[in-house]
Design a protein around this motif. Sequence first.
Motif, PDB file in Angstrom:
ATOM      1  N   VAL A 137       0.808  -1.222   0.000  1.00 32.08           N
ATOM      2  CA  VAL A 137       0.000   0.000   0.000  1.00 32.08           C
ATOM      3  C   VAL A 137       0.841   1.272   0.000  1.00 32.08           C
ATOM      4  N   ASP A 138       2.170   1.130  -0.046  1.00 29.80           N
ATOM      5  CA  ASP A 138       3.005   2.322   0.167  1.00 29.80           C
ATOM      6  C   ASP A 138       2.746   3.430  -0.856  1.00 29.80           C
ATOM      7  N   GLY A 139       2.296   3.064  -2.068  1.00 27.55           N
ATOM      8  CA  GLY A 139       2.043   4.080  -3.091  1.00 27.55           C
ATOM      9  C   GLY A 139       0.617   4.609  -3.087  1.00 27.55           C
ATOM     10  N   LYS A 140      -0.225   4.079  -2.184  1.00 29.48           N
ATOM     11  CA  LYS A 140      -1.630   4.523  -2.151  1.00 29.48           C
ATOM     12  C   LYS A 140      -1.795   5.745  -1.238  1.00 29.48           C
ATOM     13  N   TYR A 141      -2.901   6.454  -1.460  1.00 30.64           N
ATOM     14  CA  TYR A 141      -3.257   7.588  -0.597  1.00 30.64           C
ATOM     15  C   TYR A 141      -4.257   7.113   0.453  1.00 30.64           C
ATOM     16  N   PRO A 142      -4.301   7.792   1.618  1.00 27.37           N
ATOM     17  CA  PRO A 142      -5.199   7.337   2.684  1.00 27.37           C
ATOM     18  C   PRO A 142      -6.642   7.102   2.231  1.00 27.37           C
ATOM     19  N   HIS A 143      -7.180   7.985   1.364  1.00 25.98           N
ATOM     20  CA  HIS A 143      -8.593   7.837   0.971  1.00 25.98           C
ATOM     21  C   HIS A 143      -8.835   6.581   0.135  1.00 25.98           C
ATOM     22  N   GLN A 144      -7.753   5.962  -0.351  1.00 27.61           N
ATOM     23  CA  GLN A 144      -7.906   4.722  -1.121  1.00 27.61           C
ATOM     24  C   GLN A 144      -7.912   3.484  -0.219  1.00 27.61           C
ATOM     25  N   LEU A 145      -7.761   3.694   1.083  1.00 26.22           N
ATOM     26  CA  LEU A 145      -7.680   2.580   2.042  1.00 26.22           C
ATOM     27  C   LEU A 145      -8.943   2.535   2.897  1.00 26.22           C
ATOM     28  N   SER A 146      -9.279   1.347   3.392  1.00 27.13           N
ATOM     29  CA  SER A 146     -10.380   1.219   4.358  1.00 27.13           C
ATOM     30  C   SER A 146      -9.939   1.801   5.702  1.00 27.13           C
ATOM     31  N   GLY A 147     -10.928   1.985   6.603  1.00 26.62           N
ATOM     32  CA  GLY A 147     -10.595   2.486   7.946  1.00 26.62           C
ATOM     33  C   GLY A 147      -9.595   1.585   8.664  1.00 26.62           C
ATOM     34  N   GLY A 148      -9.814   0.274   8.552  1.00 25.73           N
ATOM     35  CA  GLY A 148      -8.896  -0.668   9.210  1.00 25.73           C
ATOM     36  C   GLY A 148      -7.485  -0.568   8.641  1.00 25.73           C
ATOM     37  N   GLU A 149      -7.395  -0.407   7.310  1.00 25.55           N
ATOM     38  CA  GLU A 149      -6.063  -0.272   6.684  1.00 25.55           C
ATOM     39  C   GLU A 149      -5.399   1.035   7.109  1.00 25.55           C
ATOM     40  N   GLN A 150      -6.196   2.108   7.192  1.00 21.06           N
ATOM     41  CA  GLN A 150      -5.618   3.386   7.640  1.00 21.06           C
ATOM     42  C   GLN A 150      -5.072   3.255   9.065  1.00 21.06           C
ATOM     43  N   GLN A 151      -5.824   2.554   9.932  1.00 17.71           N
ATOM     44  CA  GLN A 151      -5.345   2.403  11.308  1.00 17.71           C
ATOM     45  C   GLN A 151      -4.072   1.555  11.332  1.00 17.71           C
ATOM     46  N   ARG A 152      -3.960   0.588  10.448  1.00 16.55           N
ATOM     47  CA  ARG A 152      -2.721  -0.196  10.368  1.00 16.55           C
ATOM     48  C   ARG A 152      -1.536   0.685   9.956  1.00 16.55           C
ATOM     49  N   VAL A 153      -1.787   1.617   9.042  1.00 19.38           N
ATOM     50  CA  VAL A 153      -0.720   2.549   8.646  1.00 19.38           C
ATOM     51  C   VAL A 153      -0.288   3.395   9.844  1.00 19.38           C
ATOM     52  N   VAL A 154      -1.284   3.843  10.637  1.00 22.53           N
ATOM     53  CA  VAL A 154      -0.981   4.652  11.821  1.00 22.53           C
ATOM     54  C   VAL A 154      -0.117   3.847  12.807  1.00 22.53           C
ATOM     55  N   ILE A 155      -0.448   2.563  12.966  1.00 23.75           N
ATOM     56  CA  ILE A 155       0.339   1.719  13.871  1.00 23.75           C
ATOM     57  C   ILE A 155       1.750   1.531  13.303  1.00 23.75           C
ATOM     58  N   ALA A 156       1.841   1.305  11.995  1.00 22.71           N
ATOM     59  CA  ALA A 156       3.165   1.171  11.359  1.00 22.71           C
ATOM     60  C   ALA A 156       4.001   2.423  11.619  1.00 22.71           C
ATOM     61  N   ARG A 157       3.373   3.578  11.462  1.00 20.49           N
ATOM     62  CA  ARG A 157       4.068   4.856  11.683  1.00 20.49           C
ATOM     63  C   ARG A 157       4.566   4.954  13.125  1.00 20.49           C
ATOM     64  N   ALA A 158       3.734   4.466  14.066  1.00 18.72           N
ATOM     65  CA  ALA A 158       4.112   4.531  15.487  1.00 18.72           C
ATOM     66  C   ALA A 158       5.277   3.605  15.821  1.00 18.72           C
ATOM     67  N   LEU A 159       5.506   2.600  14.974  1.00 18.04           N
ATOM     68  CA  LEU A 159       6.561   1.604  15.256  1.00 18.04           C
ATOM     69  C   LEU A 159       7.923   1.982  14.669  1.00 18.04           C
ATOM     70  N   ILE A 160       7.952   3.060  13.901  1.00 20.75           N
ATOM     71  CA  ILE A 160       9.161   3.402  13.132  1.00 20.75           C
ATOM     72  C   ILE A 160      10.436   3.328  13.975  1.00 20.75           C
ATOM     73  N   ASN A 161      10.399   3.936  15.156  1.00 25.53           N
ATOM     74  CA  ASN A 161      11.623   4.042  15.963  1.00 25.53           C
ATOM     75  C   ASN A 161      11.738   2.959  17.036  1.00 25.53           C
ATOM     76  N   GLU A 162      11.084   1.817  16.779  1.00 20.52           N
ATOM     77  CA  GLU A 162      11.117   0.683  17.724  1.00 20.52           C
ATOM     78  C   GLU A 162      10.878   1.139  19.161  1.00 20.52           C
ATOM     79  N   PRO A 163       9.676   1.672  19.414  1.00 23.85           N
ATOM     80  CA  PRO A 163       9.419   2.266  20.729  1.00 23.85           C
ATOM     81  C   PRO A 163       9.451   1.245  21.863  1.00 23.85           C
TER      82      PRO A 163
END
Length: 237
Positions: A137-163
């Motif tokens: 999905v890296d080339g897609k825009y948020p509006h092209q994703l379902s709500g669940g997929e958008q939340q997965r992107v948000v979680i991925a973003r939160a994991l970037i720096n191995e918190p």
Amino acid sequence: MAFSDLPVISVKGASVFQEHNTILSELDFEIAKGEFVYLVGRTGGGKSSLLKTLYCDLPLQLGEVKVAGFSINHIKRSKVPFLRRKLGIVFQDFQLFDDRTVADNIFFVMRATGWKDRAKMKNRLAEVLMTVGLGSVDGKYPHQLSGGEQQRVVIARALINEPELLIADEPTGNLDPQVSEGIFKIFEKINNSGTAVLMATHDYQIIEKFPARVLKCADGKLLDSSKDEFELQDLHH
């Protein structure tokens, strides 16, 4: 880096304020490294205010609080970004940039937290998207994703720096039950890899299905299922 067994959150004699109103008082609790903890309570009961205090969006005015090795009493503004690099924060409303692709949304956070090497950034992007079960999905825009997929992107973003700690504020609040369970299982997987998770939720079916320690905001205090008695069905009140 020396491994320490200090708790990832330590709160002693703290109160949570919104402007001049005391929302929660006499808070004393710890969350261990790698622990999974739910935070529950009525809307307006102080869940979000407590989380905002932990990641320094609300000032700590009373008590001692340490988060991921940082003492947040009188923390300097210049130090807050360093604290937040050790945290992953997941909000209910996705807060993605609509005019940027998934990759650019995540690269934005990487650049903001000091990443510079493009090859390493691309590798890490692929890793975190795989972790949350999103391959291509890296080339897609948020509006092209379902709500669940958008939340997965948000979680991925939160994991970037191995918190060390993932703070999630109602992460399934806008999702239907089947999607919520999939999102929860991602948090479980992240937790199993050693990251502590503090998750505010109204989703009592999830708590019943995946039991863990519960902190409950009630009547200006914080109850803790590891030492206080309260029935799960009481959580609805």
